[in-house]
Design an enzyme around this catalytic site. Sequence first.
Site, short mmCIF file in Angstrom:
data_model
loop_
_atom_site.label_atom_id
_atom_site.label_comp_id
_atom_site.label_asym_id
_atom_site.label_seq_id
_atom_site.Cartn_x
_atom_site.Cartn_y
_atom_site.Cartn_z
N ASN A 1 6.81 -3.81 -17.71
CA ASN A 1 6.41 -5.06 -18.32
C ASN A 1 6.37 -6.15 -17.24
O ASN A 1 6.61 -5.87 -16.06
CB ASN A 1 7.36 -5.42 -19.47
N GLY B 1 15.45 -5.59 -20.55
CA GLY B 1 15.02 -6.78 -19.83
C GLY B 1 16.08 -7.34 -18.89
O GLY B 1 17.24 -7.46 -19.25
N HIS C 1 22.17 -3.72 2.90
CA HIS C 1 22.41 -4.38 4.18
C HIS C 1 23.85 -4.16 4.62
O HIS C 1 24.75 -4.05 3.78
CB HIS C 1 22.12 -5.87 4.05
N THR D 1 25.47 -0.20 -11.04
CA THR D 1 25.99 -0.01 -9.68
C THR D 1 26.41 1.43 -9.42
O THR D 1 26.67 1.79 -8.27
CB THR D 1 27.20 -0.93 -9.42
N LYS D 2 26.51 2.23 -10.49
CA LYS D 2 26.95 3.63 -10.37
C LYS D 2 26.03 4.51 -11.22
O LYS D 2 25.37 4.04 -12.13
CB LYS D 2 28.39 3.79 -10.83
#
Length: 190
Positions: free
Chosen positions: A84, A140, A114, A163-164
């Site tokens: 979307n 969303g 980084h 994150t996992k």
Amino acid sequence: MKTEKQKMLSGEYYLANDPELLAERTNAKRLLHRLNVTEYVVGEGTRSILAQLIPNAPANLYIEPPFHCDYGYNITCGDNVYFNVNCVVLDVVPVTIGNNVFCAPGVQIYTATHPLNAEFRRSKESGEPVTIGDDCWIGGGAIICPGVTIGSGCVIGAGAVVTKNIPANSLAVGNPAKVIRKLNEEAAES
């Protein structure tokens, strides 16, 4: 000796300002400008642009502009993938998306990462691949972080920061995203 592009694609630290990589990102930006500004309304013109920008996707990839990515060629999609409006895919290494995956507005998929060392971070970056299985719905504003695999059949709640890894057939929500329940268990029992 490896080129900076070869280092990037293998997930090693590389120089993002390398001339070859700058040229490839510039090419992607030109295609994105055509997609996001010139064509904007999805049709034959956008299909031609997407075939150039994301060559590892079938013709039925559907992207509602605006859309942003770094290179495009590192994105591989299965059939019936939908993005979307306002989705971002930072594809310095592979982003693999299965069949029947739907991304709601504002979904962000990041492979770029980084160094934590500030001095090293001034010149180097790297990437970790992201994989999304078949039949997933990404809500969303969700953010998928580098190195994450989302199993097939998952729903990621709106605003989640993944994150996992998320196991197949799971509902994951929150920041950081946590699995709050398994999905499709009732279908398996009947």
